[in-house]
Enzyme design. Structure first.
Site, PDB file in Angstrom:
ATOM      1  N   SER A   1       0.832  -1.199   0.000  1.00 40.51           N
ATOM      2  CA  SER A   1       0.000   0.000   0.000  1.00 40.51           C
ATOM      3  C   SER A   1       0.874   1.261   0.000  1.00 40.51           C
ATOM      4  CB  SER A   1      -0.899  -0.014   1.232  1.00 40.51           C
ATOM      5  OG  SER A   1      -1.701   1.121   1.222  1.00 40.51           O
ATOM      6  N   GLY A   2       0.565   2.181  -0.910  1.00 38.80           N
ATOM      7  CA  GLY A   2       1.317   3.427  -0.989  1.00 38.80           C
ATOM      8  C   GLY A   2       2.554   3.341  -1.859  1.00 38.80           C
TER       9      GLY A   2
ATOM     10  N   THR B   1      -1.609   2.449  -8.072  1.00 40.82           N
ATOM     11  CA  THR B   1      -2.713   3.120  -8.754  1.00 40.82           C
ATOM     12  C   THR B   1      -2.184   4.209  -9.681  1.00 40.82           C
ATOM     13  OG1 THR B   1      -4.083   2.620  -6.872  1.00 40.82           O
ATOM     14  CG2 THR B   1      -4.897   4.309  -8.357  1.00 40.82           C
TER      15      THR B   1
ATOM     16  N   ASN C   1      -1.407   5.367   3.199  1.00 38.26           N
ATOM     17  CA  ASN C   1      -1.630   6.049   1.924  1.00 38.26           C
ATOM     18  C   ASN C   1      -2.891   6.896   2.038  1.00 38.26           C
ATOM     19  OD1 ASN C   1      -1.987   6.811  -0.720  1.00 38.26           O
ATOM     20  ND2 ASN C   1      -2.030   4.721  -1.549  1.00 38.26           N
TER      21      ASN C   1
ATOM     22  N   SER D   1      -5.657   5.355  -0.546  1.00 42.97           N
ATOM     23  CA  SER D   1      -5.416   3.926  -0.662  1.00 42.97           C
ATOM     24  C   SER D   1      -6.607   3.232  -1.323  1.00 42.97           C
ATOM     25  CB  SER D   1      -5.185   3.359   0.737  1.00 42.97           C
ATOM     26  OG  SER D   1      -4.878   1.995   0.630  1.00 42.97           O
ATOM     27  N   SER D   2      -6.293   2.398  -2.322  1.00 39.52           N
ATOM     28  CA  SER D   2      -7.378   1.664  -2.990  1.00 39.52           C
ATOM     29  C   SER D   2      -7.785   0.532  -2.054  1.00 39.52           C
ATOM     30  CB  SER D   2      -6.888   1.074  -4.303  1.00 39.52           C
ATOM     31  OG  SER D   2      -6.029   1.961  -4.956  1.00 39.52           O
TER      32      SER D   2
ATOM     33  N   GLY E   1      -0.928  -5.227  -2.758  1.00 39.68           N
ATOM     34  CA  GLY E   1       0.242  -6.086  -2.648  1.00 39.68           C
ATOM     35  C   GLY E   1       0.198  -6.834  -1.343  1.00 39.68           C
TER      36      GLY E   1
ATOM     37  N   GLU F   1       0.292  -7.870   2.266  1.00 43.65           N
ATOM     38  CA  GLU F   1       0.073  -7.047   3.453  1.00 43.65           C
ATOM     39  C   GLU F   1       0.499  -7.820   4.677  1.00 43.65           C
ATOM     40  OE1 GLU F   1      -3.727  -5.222   3.982  1.00 43.65           O
ATOM     41  OE2 GLU F   1      -3.309  -3.757   2.418  1.00 43.65           O
TER      42      GLU F   1
END
Ligand SMILES: Nc1ncnc2c1ncn2[C@@H]1O[C@H](COP(=O)(O)OP(=O)(O)OP(=O)(O)O)[C@@H](O)[C@H]1O
Ligand SMILES: [Mg+2]
Length: 1080
Positions: free
Chosen positions: A110-111, A115, A160, A163-164, A390, A392
């Site tokens: 994340s981050g 995206t 993030n 974050s998605s 990704g 986690e």
């Protein structure tokens, strides 16, 4: 173009190494150092063969401009420095030109920038693919789907700000030309628990905040919402506002994007109504109520919120209220209703909110797909872009069902990555005819099997537990796991019987641990069963279905009693497993392109590179593994043409041009460079280099050679430049010289020409003059001859005719004529004679001009003659008188005012007849001379100015004054003693007789007299003196003069204007100096 390729390359001006495959030595440290070095130089992209590693720069870099797009467009992958555009271009071109479907797999934690990377890929493809109104609309819709999905599916997390919270796979479809036709989006597992609860420091999905910040007051009122975030239980308050995020502006962007994508106004409205309903659900609170039968029951605290929700969604309030209080279980045609206690009521509420939102999200994706669906049925080429969470790994035991699912997905992605990479490598070797060397790598299939195996897999076991009748808890699930998976080498648990981890205190009892390919992850079993079940009480879905709100109704199709289905819906786990399987199948048919995103630090800060964090990511992304696989056998390969193009300058035979086949050229080149044979292999179309060192050696040689070549080129260029310049100067010099010569010749010619003309004109002149002279001479000769002839003829004729004429007849005639004219003239004159008066001015006019002088002379003579005639008639006496008158005129005319009056008076002289008057007998006797003047005058007394009469006598020699009465002579002055006579210019008769000084008569002084005949007296005195003394008497005419009286000089002054005594002048002695005479 070929030259260009040779010049700009991934290998030129490289910071670190642009392709990790060339890293030497290859280990973790050098890998990280290389990334760090490049990151520090703003190089955020690095390759591993065709895989792109992207490090999030956390700031905007100027490397995504339209110019950059152009730079990377249609260029070979290794031609320019590593870039996400290079990968996008490569993928797009092989899709368009080689008809290979592509997928772009973007992974990372994340981050890490997944995206962003997916958006960059999409925007690059949009920029380079075809244009046109229709195509542009498709592109715009595809691009605008992003903000809509991000608003509903993204949230701020601690890692993030955007974050998605869902996985996204998007297929972009193209026609045979490479123009986009449309797309299909698949979403994976929205993190719906976020709707009801957010971890500290995190927010709910963006859309909630965007509506509250950006909607107008009216719209909020319509949605029955209030702007204040704190009014809503579902909104985490501690980070409601995110720095640098303008929710209100984003709301406008989202609405705009929805419009572009094709949402109708009423659809948009419904979507926001559902969002509002979800938000308001959170505000429904329950209180316990005890029933008589001892059952716990719950009751809604404040029904106002419920009422508003029902108004918004068009649900009957009582239906919803009941759904929150009872649960109906149907089994074998039997309906059993149980009441819900407070905890169950809250659970039901949250389940409803989560379901409502996640179903809305899925509906949105479906709706977007409807809009962006390709309109044609023609065969499509597809490019898939996968942006999925990704790996986690949370600290300690925070990993739950979601992380397990996510990590499973990544495990699958890794598997297909390995498969595809290795497969490709292998295929290439076969294609190129290179001997296959076995590659050692870790195959994670075993881990996938641990999770997804249909019988013994963890997911299968979870489903089993969930479906099993009886009490099912997370603990029972763990027990089951411990039984089944205990022996699996990637599964760790303390509870399993023969556990190796019985004494591992880092592993809590309520947890199990899986050794993923990316590292060990410990999962907390709590919530696994619940989350997998994802239970929504049927009463609620039925209540929802009863809504008059069409969207809500559509979201809960299972609520329709007609379609009642007693079969349980598939669990979350099995749903996910199925969709992952579909995805994998999909991906396997496509050519993969990898973007591995790495997060450089945890602080979202630019320029910060945290080695440990990066190291961790490199490990679990298996990047080193990736390099090793890629390098297994041969580290570097290149097609013969570009290879020859790049290194041909290192060998005499290949430089500058190799005429034969590229492969032969490369062989010659490598032989010449004496590269050991084991270092390379010749494939069919590519050269394979075993060790990066060889490549670097080649590069070094090339660099050196380039320098030499540069010098050579410079030398030749300089020589060429000088020579060109010289030739140009020479050419110019010739031009100048020829122009100058022409000019000089022209000038010389003009000079010669003008000289010739001058000479010629002189000669012509001279000739002409000569001719003229001759002609003139000839003419004169002719004339002379004519004259001579005429004369001669004349003489001849005269001689002949003389006898016929009298000689001199002409003269005679002339003289006669003249005589006659004269005669006539004189006769005429005689007739016209003027009078004999000397004063007659008349004279007849002249008849002939030639008589002019004669005429004048005649006039003069005539005048003289008539004057003579006139004079001749005078007697002597008269002559004398005239003489005197003439004298008087000369003396006084225009001098004395008295003169004009005297002209008419005849000069009589003896006014007193001395001789006849006996009275003057004595006087007569005393004067024996002839008396010229005898007259009475007034003598002015010298002392007082009074006048006394005296007889004035002028004789030939003397002037006498005698008493008038007695006749006694008072004074006698010889004429010789008279010095001067003075008088005024006025009309008076005063005059002074000045005596010469020292003369005998001068004793008493000068005489001052007055007479009526002054003019006559003075004239006669003058004439007499002249004749006697032969001296001219001085006559002074002045209005002021001096007289000598005895010793005194007295001034006699004539004053005009005193009219006292009429016309008689008076004389007055003023003093002994002045005597005034007043004249009228
Ligand atoms: N190439 C880039 N240039 C500049 N900033 C970037 C870039 N990539 C990412 N960022 C920054 O990092 C932030 C996080 O990126 P992004 O949202 O793409 O992460 P992610 O991998 O999708 O994370 P998640 O898994 O949480 O969705 C972005 O909001 C942006 O600020
Ligand atoms: Mg994301």
């Amino acid at each position: 173009m070929a030259k260009m390729e040779a010049k700009t390359s991934l290998l030129d001006n490289m910071i670190g190494v642009g392709d990790m495959v060339l890293l030497e030595p290859l280990d973790e440290d050098s890998f990280i150092n290389n990334l760090k070095k490049r990151f520090d130089h703003n190089e955020v992209y690095t390759y591993i063969g065709s895989v792109v590693i992207s490090i999030n720069p956390y700031r905007s870099l100027p490397i995504y401009s339209p110019e950059k797009v152009e730079e990377y467009r249609n260029r070979n992958f290794y031609e320019l420095s590593p870039h996400i555009f290079a990968l996008s271009d490569e993928a797009y071109r092989s899709l368009r030109d080689q008809d290979k479907d592509q997928c772009i797999l973007i992974t990372g934690e994340s981050g890490a920038g997944k995206t962003e990377a997916s958006k960059l890929v999409m925007s690059y493809v949009a920029a380079v693919c075809g244009k046109g109104a229709e195509v542009n609309q498709v592109k715009e819709q595809l691009l605008q789907s992003n903000p809509v999905l991000e608003a509903f599916g993204n949230a701020k997390t601690v890692r993030n700000d955007n974050s998605s919270r869902f996985g996204k796979y998007m297929d972009i479809e193209f026609d045979f030309k490479g123009d986009p036709l449309g797309g299909v989006i698949s979403n994976y597992l929205l993190e719906k628990s976020r709707v009801v609860k957010q971890p500290r420091g995190e927010r709910n999905f963006h859309i909630f905040y965007q509506i509250l910040s950006g909607a107008s007051e009216d719209f909020l009122c319509e949605l029955k919402l209030e702007r204040d975030f704190s009014r809503y239980n579902y909104l985490g308050l501690d980070s409601a506002h995110v720095n640098g995020v303008d929710d209100a502006a984003n709301f406008r962007t989202v609405r705009n994007a929805m419009q572009i994508v094709g949402f109708m106004d009423h659809e948009t409205q419904s979507v926001f109504e559902v969002v509002a309903a979800v938000l308001k659900l959170g505000n429904i609170e329950f209180k316990p109520e005890s029933r008589v039968n001892g059952l716990d029951e719950s009751k809604i605290k404040d029904k106002n919120e419920l009422k508003e929700i029902c108004e918004l969604t068009g649900i009957d309030q009582s239906v919803l209220e009941r759904a929150f209080s009872f649960r109906t279980v149907e089994a074998k045609q039997e309906k059993v209703s149980t009441t819900l206690n407070v905890a169950q009521a809250y659970y039901a509420r949250d389940a409803l909110a989560k379901n409502l939102y996640s179903r809305l999200f899925s509906w949105l994706v479906t709706r977007i797909n409807e809009s962006i669906k390709a309109q044609t049925k023609v065969r499509k080429k597809v490019m898939g872009v996968l942006d999925i969470y990704g790996f986690e790994i949370f600290e300690s035991a925070d990993n739950s069902f979601e992380q397990f699912i996510i990590n499973y997905c990544n495990e699958k992605l890794q598997q297909i990555f390995i498969e595809l990479t290795l497969k490709e490598e292998q295929e290439e070797y076969i294609r190129e005819g290179i001997e296959w060397t076995h590659i050692e790598y870790f195959n994670n299939a075993i881990i996938c099997d641990l999770i997804e195996n249909n019988q013994t897999g963890i997911l299968a076991m979870l489903d089993e537990e969930c479906l099993r009748p009886g009490t099912v808890t997370d603990e029972t699930f763990l027990e089951k796991l411990n039984q089944v998976c205990a022996t699996h080498q990637h599964f760790e648990s303390r509870m399993s019987k023969c556990s190796r981890f019985l004494n591992d205190t880092s592993l809590p009892h309520s947890c199990f641990r899986i050794q993923h390919y990316a590292g060990k992850v410990m999962y907390q079993v709590e919530g696994f069963v619940d989350k997998n079940n994802d239970l929504l009480y049927r009463d609620l879905s039925q209540a929802m279905w009863k809504a008059s709100h069409s969207l809500i109704k559509a979201l809960f199709p299972e609520g329709n009693p007609a379609k009642i289905n007693l079969k349980r819906p598939p669990t979350a786990g099995s749903q996910f497993k199925a969709s992952v399987a579909t995805l994998m199948k999909n991906l396997q048919t496509k050519n993969p392109n990898y973007i591995r995103c790495i997060k450089p630090n945890d602080k979202k800060a630019a320029h910060v590179f945290n080695d440990a964090l990066v190291c961790h990511q490199i490990r679990y992304l298996g990047l080193l593994e990736n390099v090793r696989v890629r390098r297994a056998g041969y580290a570097f390969r290149q097609a013969y043409e570009p290879c020859l193009e790049r290194y041909k300058m290192l060998c005499r035979q290949t430089w500058p041009h190799w005429r034969g086949a590229a492969r032969a050229g490369v062989e010659v080149l490598f032989n010449e460079l004496e590269i050991p044979e084991e270092e390379f292999s010749f494939g069919r179309s590519k050269i394979f280099i075993r060790n990066p060192r060889t490549l670097f050696k080649l590069e070094d040689l090339r660099k050196q050679r380039l320098e030499d070549l540069a010098t050579l080129i410079e030398k030749i260029y300089r020589g060429w430049k000088c020579r060109t310049r010289f030739l140009l100067m020479k050419k110019s010099q010739i031009v100048i010289a020829s122009w100058y010569r022409r000019y000089a010749q022209q000038k010389k010619y003009q000079k010669t020409k003008s000289s010739a003309v001058t000479v010629q004109s002189y000669i012509r002149g001279w000739k002409a003059r000569k001719l003229l002279r001759e002609l003139k001479h000839q003419k004169r000769c002719n004339e002379a001859a004519t004259i001579i002839a005429a004369y001669w003829h004349g003489t001849q004729v005269r001689r002949e005719y003389r006898k016929f004429f009298r000689a001199n007849a002409g003269r005679k005639i002339y003289e006669f004529t003249l005589q006659r004219i004269m005669q006539k003239y004189f006769l005429e004159m005689k007739k016209k004679m003027p009078s004999l008066s000397p004063i007659d001015k008349n004279w007849p006019a002249r008849p002939y001009l030639f008589l002019d002088s004669t005429h004048k002379e005649l006039k003069r003579i005539f005048h003289l003659w008539r004057c003579k005639k006139y004079r001749d008639q005078f007697t002597d006496q008269q002559k004398l008188i005239y003489e005197e008158k003439l004298e008087a005129s000369e003396l006084f005319k225009d001098k004395k005012a008295l003169y004009p009056a005297s002209v008419g008076q005849p000069f009589q002289g003896a006014y007193l007849e001395i001789g006849k008057n006996p009275k003057y007998k004595k006087l007569k006797d005393a004067v024996d001379e002839k008396i010229i003047i005898a007259e009475v005058v007034n003598k002015i007394n010298r002392a007082n100015g009074k006048a006394t009469s005296r007889i004035f006598l002028l004789t030939k020699n003397n002037v006498l004054l005698a008493d008038q009465k007695s006749g006694n002579i008072k004074s006698e002055v010889p004429l010789g003693d008279v010095a001067k006579v003075s008088m005024s210019s006025q009309n008076d008769g005063f005059f002074a007789v000045h005596l010469k000084e020292g003369s005998g008569a001068a004793g008493k002084g000068d005489f001052l007299l007055s007479s009526d005949h002054l003019i006559e007296m003075a004239t006669k005195l003058y004439r007499t003196t002249l004749s006697q003394t032969k001296q001219k008497l001085n006559i002074e005419i002045a209005d002021e003069f001096l007289v000598q009286f005895r010793q005194d000089k007295v001034c006699v002054k004539f004053i005009q204007g005193s009219q006292k005594n009429g016309n008689i002048p008076t004389c007055k002695r003023k003093n002994n100096r002045l005597l005034e005479v007043a004249v009228p």
